[in-house]
Design a protein around this motif. Structure first.
Motif, PDB file in Angstrom:
ATOM      1  N   ASN A   1       0.829  -1.219   0.000  1.00 35.19           N
ATOM      2  CA  ASN A   1       0.000   0.000   0.000  1.00 35.19           C
ATOM      3  C   ASN A   1       0.854   1.256   0.000  1.00 35.19           C
ATOM      4  O   ASN A   1       0.543   2.226  -0.692  1.00 35.19           O
ATOM      5  N   ARG A   2       1.927   1.261   0.768  1.00 35.95           N
ATOM      6  CA  ARG A   2       2.801   2.436   0.847  1.00 35.95           C
ATOM      7  C   ARG A   2       3.426   2.728  -0.519  1.00 35.95           C
ATOM      8  O   ARG A   2       3.496   3.869  -0.951  1.00 35.95           O
TER       9      ARG A   2
ATOM     10  N   GLU B   1       0.672   4.055  -2.861  1.00 35.74           N
ATOM     11  CA  GLU B   1       0.321   5.433  -2.485  1.00 35.74           C
ATOM     12  C   GLU B   1       1.399   6.423  -2.906  1.00 35.74           C
ATOM     13  O   GLU B   1       1.107   7.576  -3.216  1.00 35.74           O
ATOM     14  N   GLU B   2       2.638   5.977  -2.949  1.00 42.80           N
ATOM     15  CA  GLU B   2       3.756   6.859  -3.318  1.00 42.80           C
ATOM     16  C   GLU B   2       3.884   7.004  -4.839  1.00 42.80           C
ATOM     17  O   GLU B   2       4.660   7.814  -5.309  1.00 42.80           O
TER      18      GLU B   2
END
Length: 164
Positions: free
Chosen positions: A103-104, A107-108
């Motif tokens: 997810n990180r 999202e980035e």
């Protein structure tokens, strides 16, 4: 047909050779490096993220997440902070299925997150991202040409020359 150029980044020689073979099977031109720092060097970025001298803009970057020195996530962030490279699609690969990590990265700005071993079906998912990156690059090149034409035309008019 134009050949798309992919930068593949992985510290494992086995994984690097596998992704390189899969990409070449799908008619991609591939440059493979073994670290995030070498990827930045190849792209013309300094370690501080300064991109005043970008030399190479690939169609897509595919990188391992877990590498010594600089993670794939750190590389992703540096690419997305670069004015010259921010629109290049980036795909992250990992042998570890950690939802918070996935997810990180997404999202980035990562386009995809593949679990290793990467397979041909994964590589087939890259084409829309490569095409999107090329459309963005071509659009920016066209805007630049239009701006240059307008600037030359304005200069010609101001100088009493012929306007185009």
């Amino acid at each position: 047909m134009a050949q798309f150029h992919v930068l593949a980044v992985d510290d494992s020689i086995i994984d690097r050779k596998l992704i390189e073979a899969l990409l070449k099977t799908s008619s991609y031109q591939v440059t493979a490096v073994d670290s995030g720092n070498k990827a930045l060097e190849f792209l013309g970025l300094c370690n501080n993220g300064d991109d005043g001298c970008s030399v190479f803009i690939p169609s897509l970057i595919i990188t391992d997440y877990s590498m010594p020195g600089m993670t794939g996530y750190d590389l992703l962030r540096k690419i997305k902070m670069s004015k010259n490279l921010k629109d290049v699609p980036v795909v992250i690969m990992s042998s570890e299925n950690v939802p918070s990590r996935i997810n990180r990265c997404l999202e980035e700005g990562a386009e995809e997150f593949f679990l290793k071993p990467v397979q041909l079906s994964d590589v087939n998912k890259l084409k829309p991202h490569v095409l999107k990156g090329c459309r963005t690059k071509n659009h920016e090149e066209e805007e630049s040409k239009i701006y240059k034409r307008k600037t030359i035309s304005r200069w010609d008019t101001e100088q009493g020359g012929i306007s185009t």
